[in-house]
Scaffold this motif. Sequence first.
Motif, PDB file in Angstrom:
ATOM      1  N   ILE A 136      47.280  96.992  61.548  1.00  0.00           N
ATOM      2  CA  ILE A 136      48.042  97.003  60.292  1.00  0.00           C
ATOM      3  C   ILE A 136      49.501  97.305  60.606  1.00  0.00           C
ATOM      4  O   ILE A 136      50.425  96.638  60.122  1.00  0.00           O
ATOM      5  CB  ILE A 136      47.482  98.054  59.304  1.00  0.00           C
TER       6      ILE A 136
ATOM      7  N   TYR B 192      39.519  94.185  56.121  1.00  0.00           N
ATOM      8  CA  TYR B 192      40.574  94.704  56.996  1.00  0.00           C
ATOM      9  C   TYR B 192      40.521  94.117  58.400  1.00  0.00           C
ATOM     10  O   TYR B 192      41.474  94.238  59.157  1.00  0.00           O
ATOM     11  CB  TYR B 192      40.536  96.223  57.033  1.00  0.00           C
TER      12      TYR B 192
ATOM     13  N   TYR C  88      43.286  91.868  59.372  1.00  0.00           N
ATOM     14  CA  TYR C  88      44.516  92.365  59.997  1.00  0.00           C
ATOM     15  C   TYR C  88      44.501  92.114  61.492  1.00  0.00           C
ATOM     16  O   TYR C  88      45.521  91.810  62.104  1.00  0.00           O
ATOM     17  CB  TYR C  88      44.685  93.866  59.749  1.00  0.00           C
TER      18      TYR C  88
ATOM     19  N   ALA D 142      52.074  91.004  55.400  1.00  0.00           N
ATOM     20  CA  ALA D 142      51.561  91.178  56.763  1.00  0.00           C
ATOM     21  C   ALA D 142      50.377  90.270  57.047  1.00  0.00           C
ATOM     22  O   ALA D 142      50.056  89.998  58.194  1.00  0.00           O
ATOM     23  CB  ALA D 142      51.171  92.630  56.980  1.00  0.00           C
ATOM     24  N   LEU D 143      49.684  89.810  56.010  1.00  0.00           N
ATOM     25  CA  LEU D 143      48.512  88.969  56.225  1.00  0.00           C
ATOM     26  C   LEU D 143      48.853  87.481  56.152  1.00  0.00           C
ATOM     27  O   LEU D 143      47.989  86.625  56.228  1.00  0.00           O
ATOM     28  CB  LEU D 143      47.426  89.308  55.201  1.00  0.00           C
TER      29      LEU D 143
ATOM     30  N   PHE E  67      44.869  90.510  50.452  1.00  0.00           N
ATOM     31  CA  PHE E  67      45.288  91.902  50.448  1.00  0.00           C
ATOM     32  C   PHE E  67      44.847  92.585  49.159  1.00  0.00           C
ATOM     33  O   PHE E  67      44.321  93.694  49.164  1.00  0.00           O
ATOM     34  CB  PHE E  67      46.812  91.980  50.593  1.00  0.00           C
TER      35      PHE E  67
ATOM     36  N   CYS F   5      51.053  94.293  62.398  1.00  0.00           N
ATOM     37  CA  CYS F   5      51.321  93.195  61.462  1.00  0.00           C
ATOM     38  C   CYS F   5      52.556  93.478  60.614  1.00  0.00           C
ATOM     39  O   CYS F   5      53.408  92.607  60.424  1.00  0.00           O
ATOM     40  CB  CYS F   5      50.127  92.981  60.531  1.00  0.00           C
ATOM     41  N   CYS F   6      52.626  94.704  60.103  1.00  0.00           N
ATOM     42  CA  CYS F   6      53.756  95.043  59.248  1.00  0.00           C
ATOM     43  C   CYS F   6      55.051  95.133  60.052  1.00  0.00           C
ATOM     44  O   CYS F   6      56.131  94.809  59.547  1.00  0.00           O
ATOM     45  CB  CYS F   6      53.504  96.354  58.523  1.00  0.00           C
TER      46      CYS F   6
ATOM     47  N   SER G 245      47.566  85.200  51.304  1.00  0.00           N
ATOM     48  CA  SER G 245      47.609  86.549  51.882  1.00  0.00           C
ATOM     49  C   SER G 245      47.634  87.616  50.802  1.00  0.00           C
ATOM     50  O   SER G 245      46.992  88.648  50.929  1.00  0.00           O
ATOM     51  CB  SER G 245      48.829  86.688  52.794  1.00  0.00           C
TER      52      SER G 245
ATOM     53  N   SER H  51      51.018 100.576  56.384  1.00  0.00           N
ATOM     54  CA  SER H  51      51.949  99.486  56.108  1.00  0.00           C
ATOM     55  C   SER H  51      53.381  99.997  56.145  1.00  0.00           C
ATOM     56  O   SER H  51      54.273  99.387  56.740  1.00  0.00           O
ATOM     57  CB  SER H  51      51.670  98.869  54.743  1.00  0.00           C
TER      58      SER H  51
ATOM     59  N   SER I  39      44.998  88.412  61.956  1.00  0.00           N
ATOM     60  CA  SER I  39      46.390  88.142  61.621  1.00  0.00           C
ATOM     61  C   SER I  39      47.323  88.623  62.729  1.00  0.00           C
ATOM     62  O   SER I  39      48.264  87.928  63.126  1.00  0.00           O
ATOM     63  CB  SER I  39      46.719  88.846  60.303  1.00  0.00           C
TER      64      SER I  39
END
Lengths: 425, 444
Positions: A254, A166, A169, A278-279, A291, A257-258, A287, A47, A172
Motif C-alpha cells: 500500500i 487488498y 495492492y 494507488a490502484l 478501493f 503504491c501510494c 480503481s 496511504s 498493482s
Amino acid sequence: MPELKDKIKRYNVPPFLKKIIILLSVVGPGLITANIDNDAGGIATYSLAGAQTGYRLLWTLIPITIALIMVQEMSARMGIVSGKGLADLIREKFGLKITFYTLFFLIFADLGNTMAEFAGIAAAGEIFGISKYLSVPISSLFVWLLILKGDYKIVERVFLLGCTVYLSYIISGVMMKPDWLEVLNATFVPTAQSINAKDMPIIVGLIGTSITPWMQFYIQSAVVEKGISIKHLWESKIDIIVGCTFMVTVTMFIIICCAVTLHEAGIQITGAKDAALALRPLAGDYSTVLFGVGLFNASIFAAALLPLATSYYVCEGMGWESGVDKNFEEAPHFFSIFTALILIGAAMVLIPGINLFSILIWSQVANGILIPIILLYIINLCNDPEIMGEYTNTVMYNFISYSIVALMVLVNGALIYFEGIKPLL
Amino acid sequence: MGIFKNFNEISVHFSSCINTKVTNESGKVVGKLCDFFVDYEEIYPIVIAIQYKRNGRFFYINWTDIVLFNYKNIVIKDSAEEGHSRTYPKISEKKVITSILANQFTEAIEYPPLGKVILDKQIVDTSGKKVVRVNDIQIIKVGQFLRVTHAEIGIRSMLRRLGYEKITDGIVKLIRPKSNYLTKTQLINWKYVHAIPNRNIHSNVKLNLTNDDIKNIHPADLADILEDLDSYGRGVIFSGLDARAKAETLSEVDEDLQSSFIKNESPEEAAKIIEEMDTDDAADILHDLDDDRAEKIISNIQDDEHKEELQELMVYKDDTAGGLMSSEFFEVRSEETKEEILERIPQIFDDVETIYDLYIIDTNEKLLGTLPLSELLSSKENIIVKDIMNTSDIKSVEPDDPWKEVATYMSKYSLLTVPVLKDNEILGIVSVDDVLHWLLNERS
C-alpha cells in the motif's frame, strides 16, 4: 460387524494430512487478527504514509512487525496457558481499580476506532456518490442488527473474504515496476536522519494501526475460545508469524503504491478518492470502485467486530454478564456498551464539516499512545509464574519487549513534543 | 471493647481493611495489611491470621497476637512471632459442620489467603446457580473475632473499591432515598460460595473438589455455569464429577465444549461417560471427534450391546433420523401379557430413553405393531399384547430422512416418539426432544 467398521473408518486420512489438519485447526486467531489490522484506519494511515513520505518510512515496518509478532505471541501464549482472557487476567492480578481505569480509557480509544470505521464507510460511500447522511445511519443500523442477529463466525469469514481485495495492492505494486533496489534499501537500512518532526503523527499512527490495544484482547479470547492446548503452542506461533507477515506485506505494498502514484506526482491525500489512485495500474478507471468496495467491506465488518469485542472484554473485566444470546435484562451493560459505541461513533462522523480522513488518522494515533500501557500489562502478566507456570518470558524476550515499549514511549514523547509543546514555545 | 476499640461498624468490608497500617505495641510500623487467612472449614470462616506486606515481602501473624484492630490502625503484640510464608499452615482438628468451601479445602495442606481465592475472582453462586465476579468480601465482628459472611457483587461494592461509594451514596440519598441501590446490597451468603481453583492457588495448595453442592445442581444449570467459566476452572469442576454426572452435564453443554471435555478425558474414562449417555447424544459427540479417538473410546466401552448400538448409530449423519435416533426403546413380544410387561418395566427402565410406546417385534426385529403404554395400563384384564396392538398405519420414518422432515412428520401426527424403520426392521426411535434441539438452533 465388519462392514460397519469399514463405514466408520471411511473418514480416515493419511498421517501427513493429519499434521496439516492439526495446523489448520490451530491456525485462525493469528491470521484473522492480523487481517483486522488492515481496517479503514489502517488503509488510511498507510496511504497517507506513502503519499507524504514516499519510501522514507518503509524501514519502520520492520521493527513494527517484530513488535507485532512478539506482542501477539505473548497474548496468544497467555490465552493458551491460562485459558483466560486478557481483561480477566488484568482484573485478577491488578484488582478492580486499575482494571476499571484501563478499560475506561480503552473504551474511548475504541470509540475513536469505531468512529474511524464509520468514517471509512462514509468515505467509501462518497466514492460512489452516496451521501454520508444516508450511508452511515443505514450502515450503523445494519451493523447493530448484525451483532444481535448475525452469526459472529460468519461475520468474521465474510470480512476476511473481503480483505482479499487488498491483495490487489500487491498486484498493482508489482505492475508499477518500482525501483526494487530503492525499495529494499529503504526497507532494510534505517535512515534515522531522514525523520523530521512532521513524520511523528504518521509514525505513531503506523504503530497504532498495526498494534492496536483492542486486538490483544481479541486474539487472546479467540485463542481461549478455540481451546488450543499447550502442546500446540508452536502451531499457534506459526499462525501468528504467517498472519503478521502477510499483513505487513500488504502494508508495504500500500505504501509503495501510494509512494509511486501520489508521492512522486506530488499529490496530497485529502480524501478517499485520492487514495484510490494507488490502484490505478491494476484496475484503471475502476480503481476507485475497487478501493471503495475494499474500504467499505473492511469498515463495515470491523464496525461490527470492534464494538462487540470491546463489549465482551469490558464485561469480562468488570464481571458483568455478556453474550449476544442473552437479553437486555440479563446483560444490560453488554448491550449498552456496543450500542453506545455504534451510536456515538456513527453520530460523530455525521457532524457537518468534519474531515473524515483526519478522523481515520488521529484515531490510530490515540491507539499508538495507549498501546505501550497495555504492553506493560502483557509483559508483566507474561512474567508471572503463577499465571504462566513454566511458560514465562525468557530474559532475552523481556529485554526486547521492554525495548519496544521504551521506543514507543520515546516516539509518543516526540509526537507530544512536536505537536503539542513546540508550537507553544 | 478490647480488640475492636474505636471500631463501631458491625460489618467490615475486606476492601476497606486493605492497606491499613500494622504496628507493634511500641509503635514500630511492621507493614501494611494485605490479606486475611481464614479457617475455610467453617460455614462462616473465622479469621485466624492476617497477612501483611513489608518491603515487598509477605508475612503473617496469628489473630490471637493482635491487640487492636480498626480501619485506621492494627496493633500487634511486641512478642508476636511473624510467619514468613505466603500460605498458612492448616489446623487439623475435626469439624462437625462444614460449608461448601470447607469441603473444597479438606485435603489442603496449606491455606491460601482469602483475597487470593475470592476477591476479583469468578466464583459459582450455587444458590443463584451462576458464575459471578466478586467485588468485595463482607466480614462481621463476633466477640473478639472476625468471621467471613458474604461475598459481595454489584455496583455498590464496585464503587467502594473505586473510592466513589460515599459520594455516590450521598447523591443517591438526595435524589431517591429508597432506591434499590441503597436498600438492596447484592450479597451471596458464604454457604453458597464455591471457589473456582486457579492455577496459581493450585501450585502450592491442593484443593479437594468432590463437592456435593455442585453435584446437586441440575445438569442444565451446571452446563450454563461451565460455559461461563474459563477453560481451567471448567476442567477442574468437570473432572470432579462422577461419570454419571459428567454424562448428564455433557448432554447439556454446547457442542464445542462437549468435544473439548471428552478430549481431555482418558479413553477409558471417556468410554465410561459415553456409556452413561443416551446412545443418540453419545453418537453426536463421537461424530465430532477425530476417528482415532472416537474408535479408541468405542473400543473401551465394556458393554458390548451398547458398543454395537453406538457403532450402528455412527454410520448415520447426525442430522438425519438415523443420527437422531436412540436405540434404547422398549421392545416386547406379541405374546407377552400385560402383567409380564409391567413386571419387566422396572428392570429395563434405566436403559430406555422413554416408554410412551411399546414396540412389538418378531424374532427378526421386524416391527409388528405399536401400543401406547397408556392403553396397556388402562386395559382392565390381563390381555395379550397381540390382541390390542395397533398394526395398521404405523407412523414411522426412514433412517436417511433429514431432521426437518422428521420434525414436520412428528408435528403433523402429534407424535412424541417415532420409530425409525428400515425394511420394516426397527433400528431405533426419535423422541420429540431430539428434534427440538435442532429446531431451536435453527431459530437462533
